[in-house]
Design a protein around this motif. Structure first.
Motif, PDB file in Angstrom:
ATOM      1  N   TRP A  37       0.833  -1.200   0.000  1.00 14.97           N
ATOM      2  CA  TRP A  37       0.000   0.000   0.000  1.00 14.97           C
ATOM      3  C   TRP A  37       0.869   1.252   0.000  1.00 14.97           C
ATOM      4  O   TRP A  37       2.087   1.178   0.135  1.00 14.97           O
ATOM      5  CB  TRP A  37      -0.944  -0.041   1.200  1.00 14.97           C
ATOM      6  CG  TRP A  37      -2.097   0.893   1.098  1.00 14.97           C
ATOM      7  CD1 TRP A  37      -2.357   1.950   1.900  1.00 14.97           C
ATOM      8  CD2 TRP A  37      -3.148   0.870   0.140  1.00 14.97           C
ATOM      9  NE1 TRP A  37      -3.498   2.579   1.504  1.00 14.97           N
ATOM     10  CE2 TRP A  37      -4.013   1.946   0.421  1.00 14.97           C
ATOM     11  CE3 TRP A  37      -3.459   0.054  -0.938  1.00 14.97           C
ATOM     12  CZ2 TRP A  37      -5.148   2.219  -0.326  1.00 14.97           C
ATOM     13  CZ3 TRP A  37      -4.589   0.327  -1.682  1.00 14.97           C
ATOM     14  CH2 TRP A  37      -5.418   1.390  -1.372  1.00 14.97           C
ATOM     15  N   ASP A  38       0.264   2.406  -0.141  1.00 17.90           N
ATOM     16  CA  ASP A  38       0.984   3.683  -0.227  1.00 17.90           C
ATOM     17  C   ASP A  38       1.805   4.005   1.019  1.00 17.90           C
ATOM     18  O   ASP A  38       2.805   4.722   0.939  1.00 17.90           O
ATOM     19  CB  ASP A  38       0.000   4.833  -0.476  1.00 17.90           C
ATOM     20  CG  ASP A  38      -0.738   4.668  -1.796  1.00 17.90           C
ATOM     21  OD1 ASP A  38      -0.197   3.989  -2.693  1.00 17.90           O
ATOM     22  OD2 ASP A  38      -1.845   5.224  -1.928  1.00 17.90           O
ATOM     23  N   ASP A  39       1.394   3.485   2.151  1.00 16.38           N
ATOM     24  CA  ASP A  39       2.104   3.775   3.397  1.00 16.38           C
ATOM     25  C   ASP A  39       3.317   2.864   3.613  1.00 16.38           C
ATOM     26  O   ASP A  39       3.983   2.942   4.644  1.00 16.38           O
ATOM     27  CB  ASP A  39       1.158   3.683   4.589  1.00 16.38           C
ATOM     28  CG  ASP A  39       0.545   2.304   4.758  1.00 16.38           C
ATOM     29  OD1 ASP A  39       0.869   1.387   3.975  1.00 16.38           O
ATOM     30  OD2 ASP A  39      -0.279   2.141   5.678  1.00 16.38           O
ATOM     31  N   GLY A  40       3.609   1.981   2.636  1.00 17.99           N
ATOM     32  CA  GLY A  40       4.759   1.096   2.739  1.00 17.99           C
ATOM     33  C   GLY A  40       4.462  -0.238   3.386  1.00 17.99           C
ATOM     34  O   GLY A  40       5.307  -1.126   3.376  1.00 17.99           O
ATOM     35  N   GLU A  41       3.288  -0.400   3.951  1.00 17.27           N
ATOM     36  CA  GLU A  41       2.891  -1.656   4.583  1.00 17.27           C
ATOM     37  C   GLU A  41       2.319  -2.618   3.541  1.00 17.27           C
ATOM     38  O   GLU A  41       1.846  -2.202   2.477  1.00 17.27           O
ATOM     39  CB  GLU A  41       1.838  -1.401   5.665  1.00 17.27           C
ATOM     40  CG  GLU A  41       2.334  -0.567   6.813  1.00 17.27           C
ATOM     41  CD  GLU A  41       3.340  -1.297   7.673  1.00 17.27           C
ATOM     42  OE1 GLU A  41       3.202  -2.526   7.857  1.00 17.27           O
ATOM     43  OE2 GLU A  41       4.270  -0.638   8.148  1.00 17.27           O
TER      44      GLU A  41
END
Length: 90
Positions: A37-41
């Motif tokens: 995802w965009d948050d790196g998770e």
């Protein structure tokens, strides 16, 4: 409250196949597929057929499924009606 009775409630990405739209929310849905995802998770991803991004009720855009129309197709297939047919007195 008993501990092992409730399913795991965690962040899940739902991806609309037809619109190419994905959103992150919390759910108990499970999936073997994952997505970064965009948050790196990395989250499990669940493919859905329709979402608020692709459904005509939410988007305001109607999809034309039948361009000819049911009445026109019936008349073309069975004639214009009138004297012909089993119910005619003719």
């Amino acid at each position: 409250m008993q501990q092992d009775k409730h399913p795991d409630y965690r962040p899940v990405v739902f991806r609309d196949r037809s619109a190419g739209y994905a959103f992150l929310t919390r759910s108990t849905a499970t999936s073997d597929q994952t997505i970064a995802w965009d948050d790196g998770e990395t989250y499990p991803v669940v493919e859905v057929e329709i979402s608020s991004e692709s459904h005509p009720f939410y988007t305001g855009r109607a999809r034309t499924v039948d361009s000819e129309g049911r009445v026109a197709r019936f008349e073309r297939r069975y004639g214009q009606g009138g004297d012909e047919g089993a119910g005619g007195t003719g």
